[in-house]
Design a protein around this motif. Structure first.
Motif, PDB file in Angstrom:
ATOM      1  N   THR A   1      64.209 -36.710 -37.045  1.00  0.00           N
ATOM      2  CA  THR A   1      65.189 -37.721 -37.447  1.00  0.00           C
ATOM      3  C   THR A   1      66.534 -37.456 -36.780  1.00  0.00           C
ATOM      4  OG1 THR A   1      64.110 -38.024 -39.589  1.00  0.00           O
ATOM      5  CG2 THR A   1      66.389 -38.757 -39.411  1.00  0.00           C
TER       6      THR A   1
ATOM      7  N   TRP B   1      73.877 -48.885 -41.336  1.00  0.00           N
ATOM      8  CA  TRP B   1      72.530 -48.374 -41.132  1.00  0.00           C
ATOM      9  C   TRP B   1      72.091 -47.629 -42.385  1.00  0.00           C
ATOM     10  CZ3 TRP B   1      71.162 -45.942 -35.788  1.00  0.00           C
ATOM     11  CH2 TRP B   1      69.783 -45.788 -35.673  1.00  0.00           C
TER      12      TRP B   1
ATOM     13  N   LEU C   1      68.166 -40.101 -34.152  1.00  0.00           N
ATOM     14  CA  LEU C   1      69.456 -40.727 -34.444  1.00  0.00           C
ATOM     15  C   LEU C   1      70.495 -40.383 -33.388  1.00  0.00           C
ATOM     16  CD1 LEU C   1      69.663 -40.411 -38.319  1.00  0.00           C
ATOM     17  CD2 LEU C   1      69.562 -42.509 -36.977  1.00  0.00           C
TER      18      LEU C   1
ATOM     19  N   LEU D   1      69.864 -45.084 -43.717  1.00  0.00           N
ATOM     20  CA  LEU D   1      69.111 -43.993 -43.108  1.00  0.00           C
ATOM     21  C   LEU D   1      67.867 -43.601 -43.905  1.00  0.00           C
ATOM     22  CD1 LEU D   1      72.105 -41.739 -42.022  1.00  0.00           C
ATOM     23  CD2 LEU D   1      70.887 -43.454 -40.677  1.00  0.00           C
TER      24      LEU D   1
END
Length: 120
Positions: free
Chosen positions: A40, A28, A44, A30
């Motif tokens: 965020t 992933w 997440l 980010l």
């Protein structure tokens, strides 16, 4: 199973084929983590909990304090990062036996945009 991840962000759909007999690994990017601060982190945390994967290879960790805060929000996960700019790292279940995490090809940093690969 299809999971709609990170509502409010660009739609991301992940098709999961998980079972207890598999080691589930994803990657992933980010993108300048944490791009939107606590939003965020919370997004997440929700996504990683829903995905329930064993290992996540992550890229572009900009703020290590916030990365550590993310890890502390994730029950049953640990984290590791390395580097000095847009770091690479791993988020992984604490139930896994991890022998080592090391940087490879560090003498060829230029070829990897100053982020040589990590090996777990």
């Amino acid at each position: 199973m299809v999971i709609d991840v990170l509502k409010g962000f660009s739609p991301v759909y992940v098709i999961m084929h998980c079972s207890a007999d598999n080691l589930d690994v994803i990657t992933w990017n980010l993108e300048w983590f944490p791009k939107n601060g606590q939003v965020t982190l919370d997004s997440l945390t929700t996504a990683i909990t829903a995905l329930d994967v064993d290992i996540i290879a992550v890229q572009e960790i900009n703020n290590t304090t916030e990365f550590n805060n993310l890890i502390s929000q994730l029950s049953g996960y640990s984290g590791y990062y390395t580097g000095s700019n847009l770091r690479l790292g791993f988020i992984y279940k604490t139930s896994l036996l991890i022998n080592s995490i090391t940087t490879i090809f560090s003498n060829q940093s230029y070829n990897f945009a100053s982020r040589p690969p990590l090996l777990m």
